[in-house]
Design a protein around this motif. Sequence first.
Motif, PDB file in Angstrom:
ATOM      1  N   LEU A  55       0.828  -1.203   0.000  1.00 27.94           N
ATOM      2  CA  LEU A  55       0.000   0.000   0.000  1.00 27.94           C
ATOM      3  C   LEU A  55       0.863   1.254   0.000  1.00 27.94           C
ATOM      4  O   LEU A  55       0.552   2.242  -0.675  1.00 27.94           O
ATOM      5  N   TYR A  56       1.929   1.217   0.770  1.00 24.54           N
ATOM      6  CA  TYR A  56       2.844   2.365   0.851  1.00 24.54           C
ATOM      7  C   TYR A  56       3.477   2.650  -0.503  1.00 24.54           C
ATOM      8  O   TYR A  56       3.593   3.814  -0.916  1.00 24.54           O
ATOM      9  N   ALA A  57       3.891   1.604  -1.200  1.00 24.30           N
ATOM     10  CA  ALA A  57       4.550   1.789  -2.498  1.00 24.30           C
ATOM     11  C   ALA A  57       3.624   2.467  -3.498  1.00 24.30           C
ATOM     12  O   ALA A  57       4.079   3.258  -4.335  1.00 24.30           O
ATOM     13  N   VAL A  58       2.331   2.213  -3.402  1.00 27.27           N
ATOM     14  CA  VAL A  58       1.371   2.781  -4.347  1.00 27.27           C
ATOM     15  C   VAL A  58       0.967   4.199  -3.956  1.00 27.27           C
ATOM     16  O   VAL A  58       0.915   5.107  -4.800  1.00 27.27           O
ATOM     17  N   GLY A  59       0.684   4.437  -2.673  1.00 33.58           N
ATOM     18  CA  GLY A  59       0.088   5.704  -2.262  1.00 33.58           C
ATOM     19  C   GLY A  59       0.987   6.685  -1.548  1.00 33.58           C
ATOM     20  O   GLY A  59       0.589   7.843  -1.366  1.00 33.58           O
ATOM     21  N   CYS A  60       2.200   6.277  -1.138  1.00 35.39           N
ATOM     22  CA  CYS A  60       3.008   7.147  -0.272  1.00 35.39           C
ATOM     23  C   CYS A  60       4.438   7.347  -0.749  1.00 35.39           C
ATOM     24  O   CYS A  60       5.054   8.375  -0.447  1.00 35.39           O
ATOM     25  N   ALA A  61       4.982   6.352  -1.456  1.00 38.52           N
ATOM     26  CA  ALA A  61       6.407   6.356  -1.783  1.00 38.52           C
ATOM     27  C   ALA A  61       6.804   7.518  -2.683  1.00 38.52           C
ATOM     28  O   ALA A  61       7.953   7.981  -2.630  1.00 38.52           O
ATOM     29  N   SER A  62       5.904   8.017  -3.509  1.00 40.64           N
ATOM     30  CA  SER A  62       6.250   9.093  -4.436  1.00 40.64           C
ATOM     31  C   SER A  62       6.666  10.367  -3.703  1.00 40.64           C
ATOM     32  O   SER A  62       7.434  11.171  -4.238  1.00 40.64           O
ATOM     33  N   CYS A  63       6.157  10.575  -2.496  1.00 44.27           N
ATOM     34  CA  CYS A  63       6.514  11.768  -1.710  1.00 44.27           C
ATOM     35  C   CYS A  63       7.491  11.451  -0.582  1.00 44.27           C
ATOM     36  O   CYS A  63       8.404  12.236  -0.313  1.00 44.27           O
ATOM     37  N   HIS A  64       7.293  10.319   0.078  1.00 40.61           N
ATOM     38  CA  HIS A  64       8.079  10.008   1.278  1.00 40.61           C
ATOM     39  C   HIS A  64       9.261   9.073   1.012  1.00 40.61           C
ATOM     40  O   HIS A  64       9.953   8.695   1.958  1.00 40.61           O
ATOM     41  N   GLY A  65       9.489   8.713  -0.259  1.00 39.56           N
ATOM     42  CA  GLY A  65      10.616   7.849  -0.582  1.00 39.56           C
ATOM     43  C   GLY A  65      10.252   6.385  -0.499  1.00 39.56           C
ATOM     44  O   GLY A  65       9.349   5.986   0.248  1.00 39.56           O
ATOM     45  N   THR A  66      10.956   5.557  -1.232  1.00 35.87           N
ATOM     46  CA  THR A  66      10.629   4.133  -1.290  1.00 35.87           C
ATOM     47  C   THR A  66      10.830   3.422   0.038  1.00 35.87           C
ATOM     48  O   THR A  66      10.204   2.412   0.310  1.00 35.87           O
TER      49      THR A  66
END
Length: 270
Positions: A55-66
């Motif tokens: 879920l993080y990779a799809v919705g959060c990683a673009s701003c908070h890093g992989t």
Amino acid sequence: MKKLSARRRHPLAALVVLLLALACTGGLYAVFAPADKAQADETAQSLTIEEGKKLYAVGCASCHGTGGQGSSDGPSLVGVGAAAVDFQVSTGRMPAATSQGAQLPKKPSTYSQAEIDQLAAYIASLGAGPAVPTEEQYGPEGADIAKGGELFRNNCAQCHNFTGKGGALTNGKYAPDLEDVSPKHIYEAMLTGPQNMPSFPDSTLSEQNKKDVIAYLHAVNSDESESPGGLSLGGLGPVSEGLFAWVFGLGALIAVAVWVAARTAKAKKS
């Protein structure tokens, strides 16, 4: 041999053997069952973290890093803890809208509670941080409302108003209204300090203190509560009170002055 054979044929021999067998079985279960349960719990937690990572990779990683290390578009999430994730995502502040204003507003969440739990578990695995509070921590049982009011006025009223109605801050920012905020989210906000709010860890504001503050807010904002001072004017404090004084108080004085002046002029003509 004859004596041993006679003992084996004793009427209680079968009962003794059965009791020994039960004792051995119980002992073996006590030794191995906890390990199996712990292993099962560990496996379930690992699966939760893995789902959260997806879920993080799809919705959060673009701003908070992989890896949650942060970027120019979002802060690091290493060490923020599960409580911060639960608060930000449950209140809809995260994921943030494309066009961000001075402050992230509350909005409907795009994730289910199960997905939020998975995200929180993954972020918590990146570094130690505040855990999601339990109902026992923020529930009303054992709370001191009077103490909560004192703590709130000393630590929170400068921004949120003395009854939690909210207020304006600098540069377009604001302290939100706390009337419809759930007790869990209030506790998490105190614990993690979202956006412009300072954090109040247990070393600053104990668990009991947080419980007291939450109970006070519920008491002053519940439908059953009555303003001991009469008309509350929305509970907004000096803002609405000052407006009332200027519009009605000063207006009444002007009306009286005009009336007196008119009466005086009429008396002179007579």
